[in-house]
Design an enzyme around this catalytic site. Structure first.
Site, PDB file in Angstrom:
ATOM      1  N   GLY A 134      57.082  26.727  55.107  1.00  0.00           N
ATOM      2  CA  GLY A 134      56.817  27.593  53.950  1.00  0.00           C
ATOM      3  C   GLY A 134      57.171  29.044  54.263  1.00  0.00           C
ATOM      4  O   GLY A 134      56.654  29.617  55.226  1.00  0.00           O
ATOM      5  N   CYS A 140      54.334  37.985  42.504  1.00  0.00           N
ATOM      6  CA  CYS A 140      53.481  38.849  41.663  1.00  0.00           C
ATOM      7  C   CYS A 140      54.322  39.637  40.655  1.00  0.00           C
ATOM      8  O   CYS A 140      53.807  40.054  39.615  1.00  0.00           O
ATOM      9  CB  CYS A 140      52.704  39.845  42.519  1.00  0.00           C
ATOM     10  SG  CYS A 140      51.882  39.117  43.924  1.00  0.00           S
TER      11      CYS A 140
HETATM   12  C1  LIG Z   1      53.457  34.794  38.469  1.00  0.00           C
HETATM   13  C2  LIG Z   1      52.526  35.044  39.621  1.00  0.00           C
HETATM   14  C3  LIG Z   1      51.905  36.282  39.739  1.00  0.00           C
HETATM   15  C4  LIG Z   1      51.020  36.509  40.797  1.00  0.00           C
HETATM   16  N1  LIG Z   1      50.420  37.732  40.888  1.00  0.00           N
HETATM   17  C5  LIG Z   1      49.576  37.964  41.912  1.00  0.00           C
HETATM   18  C6  LIG Z   1      48.969  39.237  42.083  1.00  0.00           C
HETATM   19  O1  LIG Z   1      49.211  40.167  41.290  1.00  0.00           O
HETATM   20  N2  LIG Z   1      48.112  39.413  43.113  1.00  0.00           N
HETATM   21  C7  LIG Z   1      47.819  38.400  44.000  1.00  0.00           C
HETATM   22  O2  LIG Z   1      47.014  38.591  44.907  1.00  0.00           O
HETATM   23  N3  LIG Z   1      48.401  37.191  43.881  1.00  0.00           N
HETATM   24  C8  LIG Z   1      49.260  36.955  42.873  1.00  0.00           C
HETATM   25  N4  LIG Z   1      49.851  35.726  42.763  1.00  0.00           N
HETATM   26  C9  LIG Z   1      49.533  34.686  43.760  1.00  0.00           C
HETATM   27  C10 LIG Z   1      50.371  34.845  45.024  1.00  0.00           C
HETATM   28  O3  LIG Z   1      51.727  34.897  44.687  1.00  0.00           O
HETATM   29  C11 LIG Z   1      50.096  33.676  45.950  1.00  0.00           C
HETATM   30  O4  LIG Z   1      48.738  33.698  46.305  1.00  0.00           O
HETATM   31  C12 LIG Z   1      50.946  33.775  47.213  1.00  0.00           C
HETATM   32  O5  LIG Z   1      52.291  33.615  46.890  1.00  0.00           O
HETATM   33  C13 LIG Z   1      50.521  32.708  48.205  1.00  0.00           C
HETATM   34  O6  LIG Z   1      51.374  32.732  49.294  1.00  0.00           O
HETATM   35  P1  LIG Z   1      51.693  31.395  50.101  1.00  0.00           P
HETATM   36  O7  LIG Z   1      52.661  31.799  51.177  1.00  0.00           O
HETATM   37  O8  LIG Z   1      50.450  30.717  50.477  1.00  0.00           O
HETATM   38  O9  LIG Z   1      52.390  30.432  49.064  1.00  0.00           O
HETATM   39  P2  LIG Z   1      53.869  30.539  48.313  1.00  0.00           P
HETATM   40  O10 LIG Z   1      54.130  31.949  48.023  1.00  0.00           O
HETATM   41  O11 LIG Z   1      53.787  29.549  47.258  1.00  0.00           O
HETATM   42  O12 LIG Z   1      54.822  30.077  49.470  1.00  0.00           O
HETATM   43  C14 LIG Z   1      54.900  28.746  49.907  1.00  0.00           C
HETATM   44  C15 LIG Z   1      56.348  28.394  50.150  1.00  0.00           C
HETATM   45  O13 LIG Z   1      56.426  27.137  50.822  1.00  0.00           O
HETATM   46  C16 LIG Z   1      57.500  26.402  50.273  1.00  0.00           C
HETATM   47  N5  LIG Z   1      57.322  25.000  50.589  1.00  0.00           N
HETATM   48  C17 LIG Z   1      56.389  24.147  50.086  1.00  0.00           C
HETATM   49  N6  LIG Z   1      56.562  22.910  50.601  1.00  0.00           N
HETATM   50  C18 LIG Z   1      57.624  22.999  51.446  1.00  0.00           C
HETATM   51  C19 LIG Z   1      58.302  22.052  52.256  1.00  0.00           C
HETATM   52  N7  LIG Z   1      57.909  20.779  52.309  1.00  0.00           N
HETATM   53  N8  LIG Z   1      59.361  22.476  52.999  1.00  0.00           N
HETATM   54  C20 LIG Z   1      59.766  23.769  52.949  1.00  0.00           C
HETATM   55  N9  LIG Z   1      59.176  24.709  52.182  1.00  0.00           N
HETATM   56  C21 LIG Z   1      58.117  24.327  51.443  1.00  0.00           C
HETATM   57  C22 LIG Z   1      57.411  26.725  48.798  1.00  0.00           C
HETATM   58  O14 LIG Z   1      58.597  26.393  48.120  1.00  0.00           O
HETATM   59  C23 LIG Z   1      57.136  28.226  48.850  1.00  0.00           C
HETATM   60  O15 LIG Z   1      58.316  28.967  48.921  1.00  0.00           O
HETATM   61  C24 LIG Z   1      50.761  35.480  41.735  1.00  0.00           C
HETATM   62  C25 LIG Z   1      51.393  34.242  41.615  1.00  0.00           C
HETATM   63  C26 LIG Z   1      52.271  34.019  40.575  1.00  0.00           C
HETATM   64  C27 LIG Z   1      52.932  32.675  40.455  1.00  0.00           C
END
Ligand SMILES: Cc1cc2nc3c(=O)[nH]c(=O)nc-3n(C[C@H](O)[C@H](O)[C@H](O)COP(=O)(O)OP(=O)(O)OC[C@H]3O[C@@H](n4cnc5c(N)ncnc54)[C@H](O)[C@@H]3O)c2cc1C
Length: 431
Positions: A7, A41
């Site tokens: 990820g 975001c």
């Molecule tokens: C429209 C929107 C607006 C937001 N606004 C805010 C905000 O203003 N403030 C805030 O705090 N939060 C906000 N969020 C939430 C925030 O974006 C998430 O909490 C954050 O992105 C989480 O990070 P993460 O790395 O856990 O997950 P993600 O950002 O989802 O990253 C996970 C990555 O892993 C990849 N992945 C999954 N499975 C696999 C696999 N098997 N092999 C390879 N890659 C894989 C996915 O494709 C993705 O790219 C928002 C979210 C959205 C959708």
């Protein structure tokens, strides 16, 4: 030490940074299936034409610049006995493995969700596809009245006919009704039609979506944006024998899963409330970043612990800045926590300054006088400061007495009047 991180979102990237900082000799591979790193975001601002997709995509050097390897591929199988991750193209061996697989949007199981022009908003591709569809439509229906749905509806209402459908009888469930009602009124003034207390029954169309049906009404739709919550991406972990819970991959406070040397961070991990201790989904980037730091440190042998989520949140809706952290009054009632409330109504600048705007602050204290929550609504520059201050105060278990002694700054253009600090005034008004 070979570390594989699945990820390349905020959680995966920060984990890689921390490990490379603490152990420059570590061999770190980040596997990401999206074509580019994307600041999620900002996606609502892309749809509104305020940001561009190009600016919200970040270069690979965000990972490689810190010395880790970035592989664009999808992990399809993990063998925790052999300590391998198989992607579509290659197999990687690891000494430590981190799941940072994020979450995917939840689609309510109703007919018509597969029609053309029905979208969710998470990736750069989603933002591009929605933006393209918006070029040919005036009527947008947003399904879901949480923070992202409401923010997006507000931004789009400057250029489109926007309707918002929410199954609960109110929008913004993270806030008490006095705040969500004011936002509802502000949205209505901007022309957003809001249907509350009605779940979506179905979507209809002729290949393309034409209407969203809810509460016996058919709402005209050219583009539908589904913003009805998220589900942790935990299938890959679950299939590898890693324990998962209702809200995602199970971890301890060191972000370790039940399998040795395997960690989980960010939206894919089930978390817990710092205040109630109960399992929950955070879905916010601040939780993802803190968990990533904790996992990175533990992987490098520096003991660190995640103390639970408080979900400090800020947004701007209909030109009102809005923020919350910790418990709302409704949540305290539901948890049967004894509480006291303090409120203040001030201006965001000295009343001598042009453009001073109202600022409402609400604080919640438990029966022992410890601060357990805050909500604020007013001007953009001041609300995040209040929320972050109370976030730290909750973490530090600060009391009403502590906050009353807050040593704060005052300035005509930047703060309320010296005797009207919003936090101290709310403390003075505790009932
Ligand atoms: C429209 C929107 C607006 C937001 N606004 C805010 C905000 O203003 N403030 C805030 O705090 N939060 C906000 N969020 C939430 C925030 O974006 C998430 O909490 C954050 O992105 C989480 O990070 P993460 O790395 O856990 O997950 P993600 O950002 O989802 O990253 C996970 C990555 O892993 C990849 N992945 C999954 N499975 C696999 C696999 N098997 N092999 C390879 N890659 C894989 C996915 O494709 C993705 O790219 C928002 C979210 C959205 C959708």
């Amino acid at each position: 030490m070979k570390v594989v991180i699945i990820g390349a979102g905020a959680a995966g990237i920060v984990t890689s940074h921390v490990i490379k900082q603490l152990r420059p000799d570590a061999d770190v591979t980040v596997i990401g299936r999206e074509k580019s790193i994307f600041i999620r975001c900002s996606a609502p601002y892309v749809l509104a034409g305020i940001d561009s997709i190009g600016k919200c995509k970040k270069p690979d050097s965000m990972v490689t610049g810190a010395g880790a390897r970035l592989v664009q591929d999808e992990a399809v199988a993990v063998d925790v006995k052999k300590r391998t991750v198989r992607t579509k193209n290659k197999t990687f061996r690891y000494d430590r493995l981190v799941f940072a697989t994020g979450a995917s949007p939840f689609m309510p199981p109703v007919p018509g969700m597969d029609l053309k022009n029905v979208f969710t908003l998470r990736t750069a591709d989603d933002a591009r596809n929605v933006s393209a569809a918006l070029k040919a439509s005036r009527d947008v229906v947003v399904i879901g009245g949480g923070m992202i749905g409401v923010e997006t509806a507000s931004l789009l209402s400057d250029r489109f006919n926007v309707s918002l459908v929410e199954m609960l009888p109110y929008i913004l469930p993270g806030f008490d009704r006095e705040f969500s009602e004011r936002v509802r009124e502000a949205l209505a003034k901007k022309g957003v039609r809001i249907l509350l207390g009605k779940p979506v029954d179905k979507l209809t169309g002729d290949g393309k979506v034409r209407a969203v049906h809810a509460g016996g009404k058919a709402i005209k739709a050219g583009v539908v944006l589904v913003s009805a919550g998220i589900r942790a991406e935990h299938d890959l972990a679950g299939k590898s024998g890693i324990r998962t819970g209702k809200f995602g991959i199970g971890t301890d406070r060191m972000m370790r899963t039940n399998v040795k040397d395997v960690y989980a961070v960010g939206d894919c991990a089930e978390t817990f409330s710092m205040l109630t201790g109960k399992p929950m989904q955070s879905g916010l980037v601040n939780t993802a970043v803190i968990q990533a730091k904790v996992a990175g440190m533990n992987i490098c042998g520096i003991e660190a612990s995640f103390e639970g989520a408080l979900n400090p949140t800020v947004t701007e809706i209909a030109r009102h800045a809005l923020g919350c952290v910790g418990l709302t009054e409704d949540q305290a009632k539901a948890e049967k926590i004894k509480y006291m409330v303090g409120r203040s109504e001030t201006l965001d600048k000295y009343d001598t300054q042009p453009g001073a705007r109202p600022l409402t602050t609400k604080l919640l204290f438990d029966g022992d006088g410890r601060v357990v929550g805050a909500q604020a609504m007013g001007s953009g520059h001041i609300v995040p400061g209040i929320i972050n201050l109370i976030s730290l105060a909750i973490q530090q278990k600060s009391t009403l007495g502590d906050l009353l002694k807050l040593n704060y700054a005052a300035h005509p253009e930047l703060t309320p009047l010296p005797f009207a600090d919003p936090v101290v005034l709310a403390c003075e008004n505790v009932r």
